[in-house]
Design a protein around this motif. Structure first.
Motif, PDB file in Angstrom:
ATOM      1  N   ASP A 601     -29.998 -66.963   4.259  1.00  0.00           N
ATOM      2  CA  ASP A 601     -29.933 -66.097   5.424  1.00  0.00           C
ATOM      3  C   ASP A 601     -29.589 -66.990   6.602  1.00  0.00           C
ATOM      4  N   HIS A 604     -31.644 -65.849  10.050  1.00  0.00           N
ATOM      5  CA  HIS A 604     -33.071 -66.175  10.116  1.00  0.00           C
ATOM      6  C   HIS A 604     -33.353 -67.222   9.040  1.00  0.00           C
ATOM      7  N   GLU A 605     -33.184 -68.454   9.378  1.00  0.00           N
ATOM      8  CA  GLU A 605     -33.290 -69.539   8.407  1.00  0.00           C
ATOM      9  C   GLU A 605     -34.629 -69.555   7.681  1.00  0.00           C
ATOM     10  N   GLU A 606     -35.685 -69.176   8.407  1.00  0.00           N
ATOM     11  CA  GLU A 606     -37.015 -69.359   7.824  1.00  0.00           C
ATOM     12  C   GLU A 606     -37.417 -68.190   6.916  1.00  0.00           C
ATOM     13  N   THR A 607     -36.657 -67.108   6.929  1.00  0.00           N
ATOM     14  CA  THR A 607     -37.052 -65.964   6.110  1.00  0.00           C
ATOM     15  C   THR A 607     -36.567 -66.130   4.668  1.00  0.00           C
ATOM     16  N   LEU A 608     -36.812 -65.113   3.893  1.00  0.00           N
ATOM     17  CA  LEU A 608     -36.419 -65.171   2.487  1.00  0.00           C
ATOM     18  C   LEU A 608     -34.894 -65.197   2.363  1.00  0.00           C
ATOM     19  N   GLN A 610     -31.251 -64.068   1.060  1.00  0.00           N
ATOM     20  CA  GLN A 610     -30.740 -62.731   0.773  1.00  0.00           C
ATOM     21  C   GLN A 610     -30.509 -62.630  -0.722  1.00  0.00           C
TER      22      GLN A 610
ATOM     23  N   ASP B 154     -39.723 -65.477  -3.158  1.00  0.00           N
ATOM     24  CA  ASP B 154     -40.721 -64.785  -2.353  1.00  0.00           C
ATOM     25  C   ASP B 154     -41.585 -65.803  -1.598  1.00  0.00           C
ATOM     26  N   THR B 155     -42.437 -65.276  -0.747  1.00  0.00           N
ATOM     27  CA  THR B 155     -43.239 -66.182   0.082  1.00  0.00           C
ATOM     28  C   THR B 155     -44.384 -66.797  -0.716  1.00  0.00           C
ATOM     29  N   ASP B 183     -42.479 -72.511   2.659  1.00  0.00           N
ATOM     30  CA  ASP B 183     -43.103 -71.185   2.596  1.00  0.00           C
ATOM     31  C   ASP B 183     -42.489 -70.252   1.572  1.00  0.00           C
ATOM     32  N   VAL B 184     -41.401 -70.698   0.957  1.00  0.00           N
ATOM     33  CA  VAL B 184     -40.701 -69.803   0.030  1.00  0.00           C
ATOM     34  C   VAL B 184     -40.559 -70.473  -1.337  1.00  0.00           C
TER      35      VAL B 184
END
Lengths: 810, 359
Positions: A601, A604-608, A610, B154-155, B183-184
Motif C-alpha cells: 500500500d 499508507h505504508e504502515e497498514t496492511l 493490498q 494481517d496484524t 506489526d504485520v
C-alpha cells in the motif's frame, strides 16, 4: 519429555500396564508421543569377565579374548574394540543370541540381529562382546568412556548372569508431549503429580537429608548479589567440599540414560538428575574459578566476548544476563557455563547454583547466541522460584549419599521479593455451565485436591490455591480445563448447539466457486501455487521496471531468496507449473489458478498490504491456440454475465508475443490480459511449445459479475438470415468490422457472427475475405424482404464507406 | 334391326367388358410376377408407377370405364377396384419387404467397431485441497455456518495479541512466523478471522473460514511454509463443550463416514480454554491399528476448544453471558489422510498426473 516408568515409581504408584498408563495419561492431558522399550530384543546375552586378551595373529586391530561366563570353559571371542581389557566385565552375546541394535559400524537397524559363532580372520569366535549401542542404547546417551568401544559393565556382577537381569535393563520410558503452558511437567515429579491424580495414587516427594559435616558456613565461601532483580528472581547456592569426581553408580547412570541424557561424572550427573527430577536447572561451579568469593548477577556489556563450556566464543550484549565473579563473567545465566568454570577431574570444592531467571530474557539470550540447552529450554518456560532451595539441597543430599563430597553448612539464598501463594475463586456452577455437565462442587474440589491444590469451600465458591509449580493457573477459566480433564473429556455429553441460522457463502466465494466450476467444465485443471515467490520470477518474464508487478511486499524473515516476496501476479507461477509439466512430458495442459496477490500500500505504508484476487488460465498443446484460450475466457465471462467483453491488441507487454496479445476489458474497465507467451519467456521457463496465458484482476471481474438470471420471452416472429463475404484489407480487425455492422444494422439486427476468414488464391495479397452471418428479426412483426434488404443495403454501404469493403460472391 | 343392333351392341359391349376383365386379370398377374422379381425400392416404385401411376395400366382402364353404360360400369368397376386393392396390398407388402431389406443392407454397411475409443471430452478437475475445503465448508454450511474471509497478511494484534497469545510465546518469533513489518505478519493460522468477526459482528456468530496460512517451516514431506486451514467459530448464549463435541463428531462422521468415532484429548492453545485435540478412528483400519494411524487406531485431525474469555472480550462481548467454541483444522493433513498422499509438497507442485487423480 522422556519419562522412565521406573523413575516415576520413585514418587508414585503406577499399578497399571504401560499401555493403560499411556491411555489414561493422554485422556487426563499428558499426550504421549511414543513409548520406548528398553531391553527388548536381547536374547542369550550374558555377563562375562575378560580373563585374557591377546593380539589377533592376523589382524592388528583385533584382539582374541578369553571370557569367563560362569562355566568351566571360558569362551574365546574375537573383539575389535580398543577399550577391551583384562579384568573388566562385559556383555557377551553368545552363539545363537539376539541383540536389538545395529552392529558396530552399521547405521541401519533392521530389527534384531542374530549372533552366531564363526571364524574371524581364521580365529574361532564363540560370540560377540557387545557395545551399549548394540544392546539398544541411543548413541547420544552412552557415556563417552564406552561410546566408541564395547560397553564396560560395573564391577560386582556375576559372570554368566543374563544381562537383562543383571543390569535390570527391561523397562519402558514414555515420551510425553509437554505443551508450553505446563513447565511443571518438564520434570519427573511433575509427571508423577499428573500420574497420581490420574491413577488416584499418592505422591511422595524424595527425602532430603544432609548431615553437613563441614564446620564452615557457606557464606564464608561466597557472597552473592543480584543487580538485575527483574531478570533474576532468586539465586540460591550451597557449597560442597572434598569432591571426589567419579563415574556415577549404575542406578544413576541408568536413570539418566533412560531419560535420554548421557552420564558424565557423579557431580554433573547429580545436577542433571535433580534438573530432570524437579525441573530446576542446576549449575555446579568449580570454586577455584570464582575470584573474589563473589557472585554478581547482572547483564553483560555490549561487545564483550565469552567462551562457553562447549569451547565456542560468544559475542555478548547488554541484554544478556550473566553470572560474574568479582572480576569476570563465569556463565551465561541459565544457558551455559563458561569453559573455565567447568567441573574438572581435580575439582575439590563446588558451588551449587540453583537460581531462577526471567523466561523472556533467557529465551532472547538463547536465541541470540544460537544456544539452546536443557537448562535454557526449562528457564524459557516458567520455573517455580520455590524450587531453588529445595533443589540445591537435593543435590547436596545426593552428593553426600554417593560419598562424593562434604556439604558445607548453611546456604546463601538471595530472594529479594518472595512470591506469595495464589488464591483463585472458582464457581463450580460456571464451570458446569461451560462444560455442559453437572459436577457436584464437592467432587470438583476433590479433583483439584488430587492435583495437590488446596481448596477452601465458601458457599457456592471454591477458593483454590494451586501448588506454586503450577504457573499456568491464574483465573477461573483455567480451572474449567482442570475440572474437564480430571472429569474426562470422554465423559462430557455430546449435544448439537440449539438455535437455527442461515448459512451463506460470501458473494466472492460464490463467484470463485462458479468460476472454478466453469473452468473445470471447460476442461481446465485447478492448480495452487505458493503465495511467496522469488523477485526474480518477475525478471524472468520480462516485466519492466517500475511496473505494478514489481511493487513487492517483502518478507522480513524469508526462508530464502526464492520465497522472499509476495506474488503480485499469478503468471510466473503458472509458467513454472507449465514448464514443470512440459519437462515431465505432459503433451498438453489446460489449467487455472485463483488466488490472492499482494501489493504494497503505497499511500499508507504502515497498514496492511493490498490483497487482491487474481485468476490465471494457461494452456499449451496441439490444437490449442490464442482462440482456444479466447473461447474459454469468453465463455467464462459469459457465465459471470460479463457479455461482449472487449479485446484490444496489445504489443507492448513483454510477457507476450507482441502480435498475439490482447487487453481484455468490460465497459471501459480493464479486466486482464491474454496472449501467446513471448517465445523468449517460454524458452526461459522451459516450455518447448507455444503456450498461452490469460491473467485477470479477478477482483474487478467479480465486481462486474452477476449470478442473476432474467428470462426474456422467446421470439414470436421469424428471423431472416443473410450471409455476406467481405473483401477487406488484412489489417482491419474483425472486431471493428463487426462493430460497424452492428451500428448500421440497428435494432433489428439480432446477431452478427464471423464464421470464416479466408486468405489465399482467390484473394489478393494484403487482403482477406471475412464472412459474416447476419440475422435480422423484428420483435413485433414478420419482416418483409424489402424491409430487410433496405437495412442490409445500409450495412453494406457503411462497410464500403468505412473499410472500402467489397462484397465477394460466396 | 333395332333389336338386332341392340343385341349386337350388347354382345360387343359384353365382349368389351369381358376383354377388360381379362385385361384386369392379366394386369394383376403381371404385376404379381413383376413384384415377385423386383429387387429394390426403386424397382418396386417403377412397378407402382407402371400400374397405378397417372398413365398406369390400371389407371387407363379405370379412366376408360367412364364410357361404359351404368350397369356394366358398375360391374366392371367393382372388379377393377378389387384388382386395384389387391395390387395396392401387394405393393404395400412389397414395399415393406424391400424397405426392410434396404435397412438391413444399410445397417450392414454402417457397422462400426464399437471397441474403438470414444471422442475425448475432458472435464477439468479441482485441486485436491479445494475439493477437501469445499467438502468441509459444505458440511458446516449445512449446519448453518456462514463463510467468512480475512486477509492472509494481517496484524500482529489479530494474529497474536487478541488471541490471548502471551507476549513471549515462541510462535511469535521470527523463526516461527513470517513478518512483513513489526506489526504485520503472514497469518500463522486462520484464527485471525475469529478476531475480525468478533469485532465486527454481534452474537450469534457462526462462521467457517478457510484460507492460506504461513509458518517458517522448511519444506519436507510433512511440512510446508504455506498451508491451508479451516477455522470455525460459534459464539452464542449457552454454548458449552458438549456442543463442541457434538458438532465436530457430526462433522467427522459426514467427512469420514458414519462409522467414524471421535476422541477428544486435552491440549493447550492460548485462545481456547479448555482446549482439546480431536482424533478420529482410523478410516483405513477402523481402529485396529495400521501404518496410517501408526498402530494407535486413532488419527489426530484438529485442534479446538472453548473460546477463551479474553478473546471474547476483544470483541467487546459480555463473557459471562456469551460462550463459544472454535476449531481449526489443516486441510493438507486431512487431504493427505483421506487420499493417502505421503508428501505435502505434491499439492503445490501441480503435476497434472497428480491433479488428474482427484477427478
Amino acid at each position: 519429555m522422556l519419562v522412565p516408568i521406573e523413575w516415576l515409581k520413585d514418587y508414585t504408584e503406577v499399578n497399571v500396564t504401560t499401555e493403560e498408563f499411556c491411555e489414561k495419561m493422554i485422556m487426563s492431558g499428558s499426550n504421549v508421543e511414543s513409548v520406548k522399550l528398553f531391553g527388548e530384543g536381547i536374547e542369550n546375552v550374558v555377563v562375562g569377565k575378560v580373563i585374557k586378551k591377546e593380539k589377533h595373529p592376523d589382524a592388528d586391530k583385533l584382539s582374541v579374548c578369553m571370557v569367563y561366563v560362569g562355566e568351566d570353559e571360558p569362551l574365546q571371542i574375537v573383539c575389535g574394540a580398543a577399550n577391551v581389557a583384562e579384568g573388566i566385565n562385559v556383555a557377551v552375546a553368545r552363539d545363537n543370541s539376539r541383540i536389538p541394535g545395529p552392529l558396530h559400524g552399521q547405521t541401519q537397524n533392521e530389527g534384531a540381529t542374530r549372533i552366531k559363532k564363526g571364524k574371524i580372520r581364521g580365529v574361532l569366535s564363540f560370540g560377540m562382546i557387545c557395545s551399549a549401542q548394540e544392546l539398544g542404547f541411543d548413541d547420544k546417551v552412552i557415556p563417552v568412556a564406552h561410546k566408541d568401544g564395547i560397553w564396560i559393565l560395573p564391577e560386582g556382577l556375576s559372570p554368566g548372569a543374563d544381562i537383562k537381569e543383571a543390569m535390570e535393563l527391561v523397562s519402558a520410558a514414555v515420551d510425553f508431549e509437554i505443551t508450553p503452558n505446563r513447565s511443571d511437567c518438564l520434570s519427573m515429579i511433575g509427571m508423577a503429580r499428573e500420574s497420581a491424580a490420574t491413577l488416584a495414587s499418592k505422591l511422595h516427594y524424595p527425602e532430603i537429608k544432609i548431615s553437613a559435616a563441614s564446620d564452615k558456613e557457606a557464606k564464608d565461601y561466597i557472597d552473592i548479589s543480584i543487580n538485575d532483580p527483574a531478570l533474576c528472581k532468586r539465586y540460591a547456592a550451597k557449597i560442597v567440599t572434598d569432591i571426589r569426581i567419579q563415574q556415577s553408580p549404575w542406578w544413576l547412570q541408568k536413570r539418566l540414560m533412560y531419560a535420554g541424557m548421557r552420564p558424565i561424572n557423579n557431580i554433573v550427573d547429580i545436577t542433571n538428575f535433580v534438573m530432570l527430577e524437579y525441573g530446576q536447572p542446576i549449575h555446579a561451579f568449580d570454586i577455584r574459578q570464582i575470584e573474589g568469593k563473589r557472585i554478581v548477577v547482572e547483564t553483560a556489556s555490549k561487545g564483550e566476548k565469552f567462551v562457553t563450556l562447549d569451547g565456542n566464543e560468544r559475542a555478548l550484549d547488554e541484554t544478556m544476563l550473566m553470572i560474574k565473579d568479582g572480576m569476570k563473567n563465569v556463565a551465561v545465566a541459565g544457558v551455559m557455563g563458561g569453559l573455565d568454570s567447568e567441573i574438572k577431574d581435580d575439582t575439590k570444592t563446588i558451588l551449587v547454583e540453583s537460581a531462577n531467571f526471567d523466561p523472556e530474557s533467557i529465551r532472547r539470550t538463547s536465541k541470540k547466541l544460537g544456544l539452546r540447552t536443557e537448562a535454557s529450554s526449562r528457564f524459557e518456560k516458567k520455573v517455580d522460584p520455590a524450587l531453588c532451595m529445595i533443589c540445591a539441597e537435593r543435590v547436596c543430599s545426593l552428593i553426600e549419599m554417593l560419598g562424593a563430597g562434604t556439604v558445607v553448612r548453611g546456604e546463601v539464598d538471595v530472594y529479594p521479593a518472595p512470591e506469595s501463594p495464589k488464591k483463585i475463586d472458582v464457581r463450580p456452577a460456571r464451570i458446569n455451565h461451560v462444560l455442559g455437565v453437572e459436577i457436584a462442587a464437592e467432587e470438583m474440589a476433590e479433583m483439584f485436591e488430587a492435583l495437590e491444590m488446596k481448596v477452601e469451600r465458601e458457599g457456592e465458591i471454591l477458593r483454590v490455591m494451586p501448588p506454586s509449580v503450577r504457573r499456568d493457573l491464574d483465573s477461573e477459566v483455567d480451572f474449567t480445563e482442570e475440572a474437564a480433564r480430571m472429569y474426562g473429556y470422554d465423559r462430557l455429553p455430546v449435544t448439537i448447539p440449539r438455535g437455527n441460522s442461515e448459512a451463506a457463502l460470501s458473494r466472492e466465494e460464490n463467484l470463485r466457486k462458479l468460476t472454478r466450476d466453469t473452468l473445470c467444465a471447460l476442461g481446465a485443471n485447478e492448480i495452487q501455487t505458493y503465495s511467496f515467490v522469488s523477485p526474480k520470477s518477475i525478471d524472468h518474464i520480462g516485466i519492466e521496471e517500475d511496473s505494478r508487478e514489481r511493487n513487492f511486499v517483502h518478507l522480513k524473515n524469508p526462508l530464502g531468496e526464492e520465497n522472499s516476496v509476495m506474488r503480485t501476479i499469478l503468471t510466473p507461477g503458472m509458467l513454472e507449473v507449465m514448464g514443470r509439466n512440459w519437462s515431465r512430458k505432459a503433451e498438453a495442459l489446460k489449467c487455472f489458478e485463483i488466488g490472492s496477490t499482494f501489493g504494497k500500500d503505497l499511500i499508507h505504508e504502515e497498514t496492511l498490504p493490498q490483497e487482491q484476487d487474481a485468476l490465471c488460465i494457461g494452456l499449451y498443446g496441439e490444437g490449442y491456440d490464442f482462440f482456444t484460450l479466447k473461447g474459454m475466457v469468453t465463455e467464462m465471462l459469459n457465465v459471470l454475465k460479463i457479455k461482449d467483453p472487449g479485446f484490444e491488441a496489445e504489443n507492448g507487454y513483454r510477457v507476450y508475443h507482441p502480435g498475439r496479445c490482447a487487453r481484455i476489458s468490460y465497459k471501459g474497465e480493464e479486466l486482464g490480459i491474454m496472449g501467446e507467451i513471448h517465445p523468449d519467456v517460454a524458452e526461459l521457463m522451459g516450455i518447448g511449445q507455444r503456450c498461452h496465458v490469460a491473467e485477470f484482476m479477478f477482483d474487478k471481474v467479480m465486481k462486474n459479475a452477476s449470478t442473476e438470471v432474467y428470462y426474456s420471452p422467446l421470439p414470436k416472429y421469424p428471423a431472416v438470415a443473410r450471409d455476406i463475404a467481405l473483401l477487406i484489407k488484412e489489417d482491419i480487425p474483425a472486431g471493428s468490422v463487426e462493430k460497424v455492422i452492428r451500428e448500421a444494422g440497428g435494432s433489428i439486427l439480432e446477431s452478427v457472427k464471423l464464421f470464416d476468414v479466408y486468405r489465399g488464391k482467390q484473394v489478393d495479397n494484403g487482403m482477406k475475405s471475412a464472412a459474416f452471418a447476419l440475422t435480422y428479426r423484428h420483435p413485433e412483426k414478420t419482416l418483409t424482404d424489402e424491409e430487410v434488404t433496405k437495412i442490409h443495403e445500409k450495412v453494406l454501404a457503411a462497410l464500403k464507406e468505412k473499410f472500402d469493403a467489397v462484397l465477394r460472391d460466396v | 334391326m333395332q333389336q338386332w343392333l341392340q343385341a349386337y351392341l350388347c354382345i360387343v359391349q359384353y365382349r368389351k367388358v369381358n376383354r377388360m376383365q381379362e385385361k384386369l386379370k392379366i394386369i394383376l398377374k403381371n404385376t404379381r410376377d413383376l413384384l415377385e422379381k423386383a429387387a429394390g425400392i426403386d424397382e418396386t416404385e417403377m412397378i407402382r408407377v407402371k400400374v397405378l401411376g397417372k398413365k398406369g395400366e390400371l389407371t387407363d382402364i379405370l379412366k376408360s370405364m367412364g364410357k361404359l353404360p351404368p350397369e356394366e360400369r358398375k360391374e366392371l368397376g367393382r372388379a377393377a377396384n378389387d384388382v386395384r386393392k389387391e395390387i395396392e396390398n401387394l405393393l404395400e407388402e412389397k414395399f415393406a419387404k424391400v424397405k426392410e431389406a434396404a435397412k438391413e443392407g444399410r445397417f450392414r454397411l454402417e457397422k462400426i467397431d464399437v471397441t474403438e475409443p470414444g471422442h475425448e471430452f475432458v472435464l477439468g478437475v479441482k485441486h485436491p485441497l479445494t475439493i477437501v475445503t469445499e467438502e468441509i465448508s459444505g458440511i458446516f454450511m449445512s449446519m448453518g455456518y456462514s463463510y467468512a474471509e480475512g486477509p492472509q497478511a494481517d496484524t500482529v494484534f489479530n494474529a497474536f495479541d487478541a488471541l490471548n497469545s502471551p507476549k513471549d510465546h515462541p510462535s511469535r518469533d521470527m523463526t516461527d512466523t513470517f513478518y512483513i513489518s513489526d506489526d504485520v505478519v503472514l497469518r500463522p493460522h486462520t484464527s485471525t478471522v475469529q478476531i475480525r468477526t468478533l469485532i465486527k459482528q454481534e452474537p450469534p456468530i457462526k462462521i467457517i473460514s478457510p484460507g492460506r496460512c504461513f509458518r517458517c517451516d522448511t519444506f519436507d514431506a510433512t511440512h510446508s511454509p504455506m498451508f491451508q486451514q479451516i477455522e470455525g467459530l460459534l459464539v452464542d448464549e449457552g454454548i458449552n463443550m458438549a456442543d463442541l463435541k457434538g458438532t465436530l463428531d457430526s462433522m467427522a462422521k459426514k467427512l469420514f463416514g458414519s462409522a467414524t468415532k471421535t476422541k477428544f484429548r486435552p491440549h493447550y492453545f492460548p485462545f481456547t480454554e479448555p482446549s482439546a485435540e480431536m482424533d478420529v478412528s482410523c478410516f483405513k483400519c477402523g481402529g485396529k491399528g495400521c501404518n496410517i494411524c501408526k498402530g494407535s487406531g486413532w488419527i489426530e485431525i484438529l485442534g479446538c476448544g472453548m473460546v477463551h474469555p479474553n478473546v471474547l472480550a476483544v470483541g467487546g462481548l459480555d463473557t459471562e453471558k456469551y460462550t463459544g467454541f472454535a476449531f481449526g483444522m489443516g486441510v493438507e493433513r486431512i487431504a493427505m489422510l483421506k487420499y493417502g498422499v505421503d508428501d505435502i509438497r505434491l499439492f503445490y507442485e501441480n503435476d497434472m498426473r497428480f491433479i488428474n487423480q482427484f477427478k
